[in-house]
Design a protein around this motif. Structure first.
Motif, PDB file in Angstrom:
ATOM      1  N   VAL A 155       0.782  -1.191  -0.020  1.00 14.61           N
ATOM      2  CA  VAL A 155       0.057   0.015   0.165  1.00 14.61           C
ATOM      3  C   VAL A 155       0.730   1.449   0.121  1.00 14.61           C
ATOM      4  N   ILE A 156       0.806   2.284  -1.066  1.00 12.56           N
ATOM      5  CA  ILE A 156       1.645   3.044  -1.491  1.00 12.56           C
ATOM      6  C   ILE A 156       1.047   4.547  -1.509  1.00 12.56           C
ATOM      7  N   ASP A 157       2.181   5.462  -1.104  1.00 13.23           N
ATOM      8  CA  ASP A 157       1.719   6.879  -1.267  1.00 13.23           C
ATOM      9  C   ASP A 157       1.312   7.100  -2.711  1.00 13.23           C
ATOM     10  N   PRO A 158      -0.035   7.596  -2.787  1.00 10.19           N
ATOM     11  CA  PRO A 158      -0.649   7.943  -4.290  1.00 10.19           C
ATOM     12  C   PRO A 158       0.186   8.614  -5.318  1.00 10.19           C
ATOM     13  N   GLU A 159       0.831   9.671  -4.541  1.00 14.50           N
ATOM     14  CA  GLU A 159       1.714  10.481  -5.512  1.00 14.50           C
ATOM     15  C   GLU A 159       2.757   9.811  -6.311  1.00 14.50           C
ATOM     16  N   VAL A 160       3.353   8.779  -5.316  1.00 14.59           N
ATOM     17  CA  VAL A 160       4.478   8.123  -5.862  1.00 14.59           C
ATOM     18  C   VAL A 160       4.104   6.895  -6.751  1.00 14.59           C
ATOM     19  N   MET A 161       2.916   6.309  -6.492  1.00 12.38           N
ATOM     20  CA  MET A 161       2.546   5.220  -7.435  1.00 12.38           C
ATOM     21  C   MET A 161       1.853   5.837  -8.630  1.00 12.38           C
ATOM     22  N   PHE A 162       1.148   6.653  -8.689  1.00  9.14           N
ATOM     23  CA  PHE A 162       0.559   7.226  -9.735  1.00  9.14           C
ATOM     24  C   PHE A 162       1.557   7.724 -10.569  1.00  9.14           C
ATOM     25  N   GLU A 163       2.556   8.684 -10.260  1.00 14.26           N
ATOM     26  CA  GLU A 163       3.789   9.033 -11.087  1.00 14.26           C
ATOM     27  C   GLU A 163       4.375   7.934 -11.644  1.00 14.26           C
ATOM     28  N   LEU A 164       4.716   6.756 -10.972  1.00 11.89           N
ATOM     29  CA  LEU A 164       5.339   5.488 -11.454  1.00 11.89           C
ATOM     30  C   LEU A 164       4.459   4.904 -12.633  1.00 11.89           C
ATOM     31  N   ASP A 165       3.108   4.846 -12.440  1.00 10.34           N
ATOM     32  CA  ASP A 165       2.280   4.330 -13.543  1.00 10.34           C
ATOM     33  C   ASP A 165       2.308   5.154 -14.652  1.00 10.34           C
ATOM     34  N   ALA A 166       2.258   6.565 -14.395  1.00 10.51           N
ATOM     35  CA  ALA A 166       2.351   7.400 -15.563  1.00 10.51           C
ATOM     36  C   ALA A 166       3.535   7.290 -16.506  1.00 10.51           C
ATOM     37  N   ALA A 167       4.593   7.060 -15.732  1.00 10.22           N
ATOM     38  CA  ALA A 167       5.946   7.062 -16.470  1.00 10.22           C
ATOM     39  C   ALA A 167       6.182   5.719 -17.410  1.00 10.22           C
ATOM     40  N   SER A 168       5.401   4.722 -16.750  1.00 12.30           N
ATOM     41  CA  SER A 168       5.228   3.363 -17.365  1.00 12.30           C
ATOM     42  C   SER A 168       4.755   3.449 -18.653  1.00 12.30           C
ATOM     43  N   ILE A 169       3.680   4.013 -18.477  1.00  9.53           N
ATOM     44  CA  ILE A 169       2.590   4.231 -19.865  1.00  9.53           C
ATOM     45  C   ILE A 169       3.334   4.923 -20.764  1.00  9.53           C
ATOM     46  N   ALA A 170       3.940   5.957 -20.345  1.00 11.23           N
ATOM     47  CA  ALA A 170       4.746   6.825 -21.308  1.00 11.23           C
ATOM     48  C   ALA A 170       5.777   6.219 -22.149  1.00 11.23           C
ATOM     49  N   ALA A 171       6.417   5.225 -21.248  1.00 15.58           N
ATOM     50  CA  ALA A 171       7.596   4.370 -21.768  1.00 15.58           C
ATOM     51  C   ALA A 171       7.274   3.441 -22.596  1.00 15.58           C
ATOM     52  N   LEU A 172       5.968   3.057 -22.742  1.00 15.38           N
ATOM     53  CA  LEU A 172       5.387   1.972 -23.893  1.00 15.38           C
ATOM     54  C   LEU A 172       4.585   2.720 -24.895  1.00 15.38           C
ATOM     55  N   ARG A 173       4.421   4.077 -24.760  1.00 19.04           N
ATOM     56  CA  ARG A 173       3.621   4.539 -26.142  1.00 19.04           C
ATOM     57  C   ARG A 173       4.227   4.270 -27.242  1.00 19.04           C
ATOM     58  N   GLU A 174       5.318   4.566 -27.688  1.00 24.13           N
ATOM     59  CA  GLU A 174       5.672   4.218 -29.175  1.00 24.13           C
ATOM     60  C   GLU A 174       5.395   2.654 -29.432  1.00 24.13           C
ATOM     61  N   ARG A 175       5.635   1.831 -28.715  1.00 22.24           N
ATOM     62  CA  ARG A 175       5.464   0.444 -29.062  1.00 22.24           C
ATOM     63  C   ARG A 175       3.894   0.114 -28.919  1.00 22.24           C
ATOM     64  N   GLY A 176       3.222   0.781 -28.138  1.00 14.46           N
ATOM     65  CA  GLY A 176       1.856   0.597 -28.174  1.00 14.46           C
ATOM     66  C   GLY A 176       1.087   1.046 -29.809  1.00 14.46           C
ATOM     67  N   ILE A 177       1.679   2.148 -30.077  1.00 13.15           N
ATOM     68  CA  ILE A 177       1.039   2.747 -31.222  1.00 13.15           C
ATOM     69  C   ILE A 177       1.467   1.735 -32.516  1.00 13.15           C
ATOM     70  N   GLN A 178       2.570   1.299 -32.355  1.00 10.63           N
ATOM     71  CA  GLN A 178       3.216   0.452 -33.359  1.00 10.63           C
ATOM     72  C   GLN A 178       2.433  -0.761 -33.436  1.00 10.63           C
ATOM     73  N   LEU A 179       1.920  -1.370 -32.224  1.00  9.38           N
ATOM     74  CA  LEU A 179       0.866  -2.313 -32.355  1.00  9.38           C
ATOM     75  C   LEU A 179      -0.573  -2.112 -32.405  1.00  9.38           C
ATOM     76  N   GLY A 180      -0.836  -0.876 -32.721  1.00 10.59           N
ATOM     77  CA  GLY A 180      -2.325  -0.283 -33.141  1.00 10.59           C
ATOM     78  C   GLY A 180      -3.087   0.141 -32.203  1.00 10.59           C
ATOM     79  N   ILE A 181      -2.499   0.519 -30.992  1.00 16.01           N
ATOM     80  CA  ILE A 181      -3.440   1.091 -29.713  1.00 16.01           C
ATOM     81  C   ILE A 181      -3.127   2.652 -29.947  1.00 16.01           C
ATOM     82  N   ALA A 182      -4.346   3.116 -29.952  1.00 12.86           N
ATOM     83  CA  ALA A 182      -4.454   4.855 -30.399  1.00 12.86           C
ATOM     84  C   ALA A 182      -3.697   5.574 -29.161  1.00 12.86           C
TER      85      ALA A 182
END
Length: 283
Positions: free
Chosen positions: A214-241
């Motif tokens: 169970v984690i501090d929301p600011e920390v976890m939400f920032e980590l999740d946002a960074a994870s999604i941003a990191a897979l953006r290029e690959r996700g688009i290549q795979l057909g995700i909007a």
């Protein structure tokens, strides 16, 4: 050395000027204690030669460095040259001279090239990305000495992370991560089936458990946002909007700044202790 490394991490989290490094270290602290527990269970000792497979910019490198001590050796391997450069900078900032980080695909590097055989290998969020986990596990087993250990911490798709109050973007993020993995050729039940895959690879399953935090929301939400941003290029290549990915990043970043969330959980990790069979004694 353990207290020294922990103190260095805490000092940098509180006083460091590099915001991205501070974020990485805060994230690593969330799973540091389960890693220590798993390494103690495997009997990690001062002087061991250990490897973090797919270490990313930090992974388990700091925890392993403190546990094997100055006489030990930690090798981190990652495919991304940029990530390896970042990991080297992190190790330098933490003054961890017993860590070496190598750029390359794990499957392309043999034990001799990496300075093996190793007493222990560690994976965190690595096996869950492998299209052929049995092949990967066999290769890791080849890096280990007879009787050597593999500790695997891999996140299960269910149950997904939760927050209070509920943030829909959190579930959307989780769905997106696994959609990208499946479109990229990863088996649907790759983590759930890891015990069976390990046995097929010739490894013994000695312990199996799980954990979440169970984690501090600011920390976890920032980590999740960074994870999604990191897979953006690959996700688009795979057909995700792109709009879908960018919308989740915006929602997570907004939630991190909101201040109205009481808590958020980490993913639920499968915690496996695997062992390479010891060499048979001659009769």
């Amino acid at each position: 050395m353990a207290e020294e490394v922990t103190a260095r991490v805490s000092r940098y989290v509180n006083d460091g000027s590099d915001q991205d490094l501070r974020r990485l270290l805060r994230g690593a602290e969330l799973v540091a204690e389960p890693a220590r527990t798993a390494f103690r269970r495997a009997g990690v000792q001062q002087g061991w030669n250990v490897i973090d497979c797919g270490c990313g910019p930090l992974g388990g490198l700091a925890v392993l460095a403190e546990m094997v001590g100055p006489a030990g050796r930690v090798v981190g391997v990652d495919l991304s040259q940029a990530t390896v450069q970042r990991a080297r900078a992190v190790m330098s900032a933490l003054e961890l001279g017993n860590v070496e980080v190598i750029a390359g695909g794990l499957h392309d590097l043999d034990s001799a090239a990496l300075g093996g055989p190793f007493d222990l290998a560690f994976t965190r969020l690595f096996l869950m990305h492998q299209p052929d986990p049995v092949r990967t596990l066999r290769h890791i087993a080849d890096l280990l000495r007879p009787g050597g250990w593999l500790v695997a911490h891999e996140q299960l798709p269910s149950p997904p992370p939760r927050s209070h109050p509920n943030l829909e973007a959190l579930t959307g993020t989780w769905d997106l991560i696994y959609e990208v993995l499946h479109r990229n050729g990863v088996p649907a039940r790759v983590v759930e089936d890891l015990p069976r895959s390990a046995r097929q690879a010739g490894l013994e399953v000695t312990a199996m458990s799980g954990f979440f935090g169970v984690i501090d929301p600011e920390v976890m939400f920032e980590l999740d946002a960074a994870s999604i941003a990191a897979l953006r290029e690959r996700g688009i290549q795979l057909g995700i909007a792109a709009e879908r990915i960018d919308g989740l990043v915006r929602d997570l970043q907004a939630a991190a700044k909101d201040g109205g969330y009481e808590w958020v959980t980490s993913p639920f990790f499968l915690d496996l202790a695997l062992r390479k069979p010891a060499a048979r004694q001659p009769r």
